[in-house]
Motif scaffolding. Structure first.
Motif, PDB file in Angstrom:
ATOM      1  N   MET A  60       0.768 -79.153  35.632  1.00  0.00           N
ATOM      2  CA  MET A  60      -0.784 -79.346  35.286  1.00  0.00           C
ATOM      3  C   MET A  60      -1.456 -77.979  35.544  1.00  0.00           C
ATOM      4  O   MET A  60      -1.597 -77.434  36.608  1.00  0.00           O
ATOM      5  CB  MET A  60      -1.641 -80.241  36.377  1.00  0.00           C
ATOM      6  CG  MET A  60      -2.939 -80.598  35.864  1.00  0.00           C
ATOM      7  SD  MET A  60      -3.465 -82.023  36.862  1.00  0.00           S
ATOM      8  CE  MET A  60      -3.045 -81.766  38.640  1.00  0.00           C
ATOM      9  N   ASN A  61      -2.005 -77.523  34.605  1.00  0.00           N
ATOM     10  CA  ASN A  61      -2.673 -76.261  34.434  1.00  0.00           C
ATOM     11  C   ASN A  61      -1.704 -75.041  34.933  1.00  0.00           C
ATOM     12  O   ASN A  61      -1.999 -74.081  35.620  1.00  0.00           O
ATOM     13  CB  ASN A  61      -3.943 -76.093  35.062  1.00  0.00           C
ATOM     14  CG  ASN A  61      -5.152 -77.162  34.452  1.00  0.00           C
ATOM     15  OD1 ASN A  61      -5.141 -77.221  33.302  1.00  0.00           O
ATOM     16  ND2 ASN A  61      -5.814 -77.585  35.176  1.00  0.00           N
ATOM     17  N   GLY A  62      -0.534 -75.291  34.304  1.00  0.00           N
ATOM     18  CA  GLY A  62       0.489 -74.030  34.787  1.00  0.00           C
ATOM     19  C   GLY A  62       0.999 -74.379  36.489  1.00  0.00           C
ATOM     20  O   GLY A  62       1.806 -73.541  36.836  1.00  0.00           O
ATOM     21  N   ALA A  76      -5.938 -81.717  48.651  1.00  0.00           N
ATOM     22  CA  ALA A  76      -7.150 -82.345  48.133  1.00  0.00           C
ATOM     23  C   ALA A  76      -7.462 -81.437  46.942  1.00  0.00           C
ATOM     24  O   ALA A  76      -7.358 -80.065  47.007  1.00  0.00           O
ATOM     25  CB  ALA A  76      -8.137 -82.674  48.696  1.00  0.00           C
ATOM     26  N   GLY A  77      -8.047 -81.734  45.845  1.00  0.00           N
ATOM     27  CA  GLY A  77      -8.293 -81.041  44.734  1.00  0.00           C
ATOM     28  C   GLY A  77      -9.085 -81.698  43.478  1.00  0.00           C
ATOM     29  O   GLY A  77      -9.178 -82.959  43.555  1.00  0.00           O
ATOM     30  N   THR A  78      -9.624 -80.877  42.712  1.00  0.00           N
ATOM     31  CA  THR A  78      -9.909 -81.537  41.283  1.00  0.00           C
ATOM     32  C   THR A  78      -9.401 -80.939  40.247  1.00  0.00           C
ATOM     33  O   THR A  78      -8.335 -79.586  40.405  1.00  0.00           O
ATOM     34  CB  THR A  78     -11.449 -81.201  41.441  1.00  0.00           C
ATOM     35  OG1 THR A  78     -11.674 -79.836  41.238  1.00  0.00           O
ATOM     36  CG2 THR A  78     -12.239 -81.787  42.298  1.00  0.00           C
ATOM     37  N   PHE A  79      -9.371 -81.607  39.094  1.00  0.00           N
ATOM     38  CA  PHE A  79      -8.719 -81.089  37.908  1.00  0.00           C
ATOM     39  C   PHE A  79      -9.629 -81.788  36.788  1.00  0.00           C
ATOM     40  O   PHE A  79     -10.324 -82.692  36.802  1.00  0.00           O
ATOM     41  CB  PHE A  79      -7.334 -81.386  37.718  1.00  0.00           C
ATOM     42  CG  PHE A  79      -7.072 -83.051  37.598  1.00  0.00           C
ATOM     43  CD1 PHE A  79      -6.967 -83.569  36.491  1.00  0.00           C
ATOM     44  CD2 PHE A  79      -6.905 -83.693  38.932  1.00  0.00           C
ATOM     45  CE1 PHE A  79      -6.789 -84.853  36.235  1.00  0.00           C
ATOM     46  CE2 PHE A  79      -6.627 -84.846  38.737  1.00  0.00           C
ATOM     47  CZ  PHE A  79      -6.475 -85.663  37.304  1.00  0.00           C
ATOM     48  N   GLY A  95     -16.588 -83.806  25.989  1.00  0.00           N
ATOM     49  CA  GLY A  95     -16.552 -82.662  26.927  1.00  0.00           C
ATOM     50  C   GLY A  95     -15.477 -82.831  28.066  1.00  0.00           C
ATOM     51  O   GLY A  95     -14.794 -83.896  28.028  1.00  0.00           O
ATOM     52  N   ASP A  96     -15.469 -81.947  28.901  1.00  0.00           N
ATOM     53  CA  ASP A  96     -14.640 -81.932  29.850  1.00  0.00           C
ATOM     54  C   ASP A  96     -15.060 -83.278  30.919  1.00  0.00           C
ATOM     55  O   ASP A  96     -15.989 -83.308  31.282  1.00  0.00           O
ATOM     56  CB  ASP A  96     -14.444 -80.721  30.784  1.00  0.00           C
ATOM     57  CG  ASP A  96     -13.550 -79.699  29.694  1.00  0.00           C
ATOM     58  OD1 ASP A  96     -13.065 -80.212  28.979  1.00  0.00           O
ATOM     59  OD2 ASP A  96     -13.820 -78.283  30.468  1.00  0.00           O
ATOM     60  N   ALA A  97     -13.767 -83.780  31.515  1.00  0.00           N
ATOM     61  CA  ALA A  97     -14.129 -84.936  32.703  1.00  0.00           C
ATOM     62  C   ALA A  97     -13.473 -84.231  33.667  1.00  0.00           C
ATOM     63  O   ALA A  97     -12.310 -83.854  33.872  1.00  0.00           O
ATOM     64  CB  ALA A  97     -13.461 -86.197  32.126  1.00  0.00           C
ATOM     65  N   THR A  98     -14.078 -84.514  34.947  1.00  0.00           N
ATOM     66  CA  THR A  98     -13.573 -83.983  36.355  1.00  0.00           C
ATOM     67  C   THR A  98     -13.002 -85.063  37.127  1.00  0.00           C
ATOM     68  O   THR A  98     -13.506 -86.133  37.212  1.00  0.00           O
ATOM     69  CB  THR A  98     -14.699 -83.012  37.073  1.00  0.00           C
ATOM     70  OG1 THR A  98     -15.042 -82.024  36.100  1.00  0.00           O
ATOM     71  CG2 THR A  98     -13.928 -82.651  38.403  1.00  0.00           C
ATOM     72  N   ALA A  99     -11.860 -85.109  37.839  1.00  0.00           N
ATOM     73  CA  ALA A  99     -11.459 -85.915  38.617  1.00  0.00           C
ATOM     74  C   ALA A  99     -11.117 -85.324  39.920  1.00  0.00           C
ATOM     75  O   ALA A  99     -10.634 -84.136  39.949  1.00  0.00           O
ATOM     76  CB  ALA A  99     -10.047 -86.530  38.117  1.00  0.00           C
ATOM     77  N   SER A 100     -11.087 -85.966  40.954  1.00  0.00           N
ATOM     78  CA  SER A 100     -10.711 -85.627  42.378  1.00  0.00           C
ATOM     79  C   SER A 100      -9.337 -86.236  42.604  1.00  0.00           C
ATOM     80  O   SER A 100      -9.032 -87.484  42.132  1.00  0.00           O
ATOM     81  CB  SER A 100     -11.513 -86.091  43.340  1.00  0.00           C
ATOM     82  OG  SER A 100     -11.716 -87.399  43.528  1.00  0.00           O
ATOM     83  N   GLU A 139      -3.188 -90.967  33.472  1.00  0.00           N
ATOM     84  CA  GLU A 139      -1.807 -90.352  33.178  1.00  0.00           C
ATOM     85  C   GLU A 139      -1.272 -89.201  34.251  1.00  0.00           C
ATOM     86  O   GLU A 139      -0.142 -89.001  34.497  1.00  0.00           O
ATOM     87  CB  GLU A 139      -1.795 -89.805  31.691  1.00  0.00           C
ATOM     88  CG  GLU A 139      -1.689 -90.712  30.719  1.00  0.00           C
ATOM     89  CD  GLU A 139      -1.556 -90.247  29.318  1.00  0.00           C
ATOM     90  OE1 GLU A 139      -1.289 -89.251  29.041  1.00  0.00           O
ATOM     91  OE2 GLU A 139      -2.132 -90.878  28.427  1.00  0.00           O
ATOM     92  N   GLN A 140      -2.234 -88.251  34.679  1.00  0.00           N
ATOM     93  CA  GLN A 140      -1.973 -87.115  35.449  1.00  0.00           C
ATOM     94  C   GLN A 140      -1.623 -87.590  36.644  1.00  0.00           C
ATOM     95  O   GLN A 140      -0.733 -87.271  37.299  1.00  0.00           O
ATOM     96  CB  GLN A 140      -3.289 -86.281  35.262  1.00  0.00           C
ATOM     97  CG  GLN A 140      -3.442 -85.314  33.986  1.00  0.00           C
ATOM     98  CD  GLN A 140      -2.270 -84.510  33.850  1.00  0.00           C
ATOM     99  OE1 GLN A 140      -1.396 -83.923  34.746  1.00  0.00           O
ATOM    100  NE2 GLN A 140      -1.897 -84.348  32.523  1.00  0.00           N
ATOM    101  N   ALA A 141      -2.454 -88.618  37.245  1.00  0.00           N
ATOM    102  CA  ALA A 141      -2.295 -89.198  38.559  1.00  0.00           C
ATOM    103  C   ALA A 141      -0.852 -89.992  38.397  1.00  0.00           C
ATOM    104  O   ALA A 141      -0.262 -89.762  39.628  1.00  0.00           O
ATOM    105  CB  ALA A 141      -3.287 -90.420  38.833  1.00  0.00           C
ATOM    106  N   ALA A 142      -0.428 -90.344  37.464  1.00  0.00           N
ATOM    107  CA  ALA A 142       1.128 -91.172  37.312  1.00  0.00           C
ATOM    108  C   ALA A 142       1.930 -89.895  37.489  1.00  0.00           C
ATOM    109  O   ALA A 142       2.993 -90.174  38.104  1.00  0.00           O
ATOM    110  CB  ALA A 142       1.225 -92.007  35.759  1.00  0.00           C
ATOM    111  N   ALA A 143       1.923 -89.082  36.807  1.00  0.00           N
ATOM    112  CA  ALA A 143       2.573 -87.710  36.767  1.00  0.00           C
ATOM    113  C   ALA A 143       2.817 -87.440  38.392  1.00  0.00           C
ATOM    114  O   ALA A 143       3.894 -86.916  38.853  1.00  0.00           O
ATOM    115  CB  ALA A 143       2.224 -86.735  35.741  1.00  0.00           C
TER     116      ALA A 143
END
Length: 151
Positions: A4-6, A26-29, A36-41, A140-144
């Motif tokens: 994710m983001n390299g 812990a972090g955000t992406f 527009g961009d959506a942010t998740a924690s 999808e990112q959380a599943a990865a």
């Protein structure tokens, strides 16, 4: 190996030999959406269980704590886990926000509870966002990340 983001989502090999009790990340992406961009924690935490538990036990506890959520047992490379997908909202009263009206903030999230094979620890993953448009890509990112957990 998911990235994710390299950044590699799998910890280095030496991580499994380090003391991980009470470890947390812990972090955000962000993900791009048509609006527009959506942010998740995202939070991943390892904690000690008072008693040995199974994925079915954790599924029952999650169902009890959040009866409107979609809760089920899933199979990951690291084993069976309880997974909960939830949608809801936070209501903030005017006196808390300084706005004239109650502020309604939507929230979408997934929580995963994976019992470790040692019967002493649980790996918990929680990912959430307030973006309805970003939620599919964020899920999808959380599943990865969940798929990348190795015990």
């Amino acid at each position: 190996m998911p990235t994710m983001n390299g950044l590699t989502l799998r910890p280095p090999e030496t991580f499994s030999r380090t003391h991980t009790e009470h470890a947390h990340i812990a972090g955000t992406f962000t993900v791009a959406t048509r609006s527009g961009d959506a942010t998740a924690s995202l939070v991943v935490r390892v904690f000690r269980s008072n008693d040995p538990v199974t994925a079915d036990d954790l599924c029952a506890a999650l169902t009890e704590s959040c009866p409107d959520a979609d809760v089920r047992v899933v199979t990951l490379p690291a084993g069976r886990a309880a997974a909960m997908v939830r949608a809801g909202e936070y209501r903030l009263p005017p006196e808390a926000t300084g706005h004239a009206d109650t502020q309604v903030i939507p929230t979408y999230g997934v929580q995963l509870m994976l019992p470790a094979s040692d019967d002493e620890h649980i790996v918990a993953l929680d990912c959430s966002t307030n973006s309805v448009h970003g939620w599919p890509a964020i899920a999808e990112q959380a599943a990865a990340v969940a798929q990348s957990i190795h015990l």
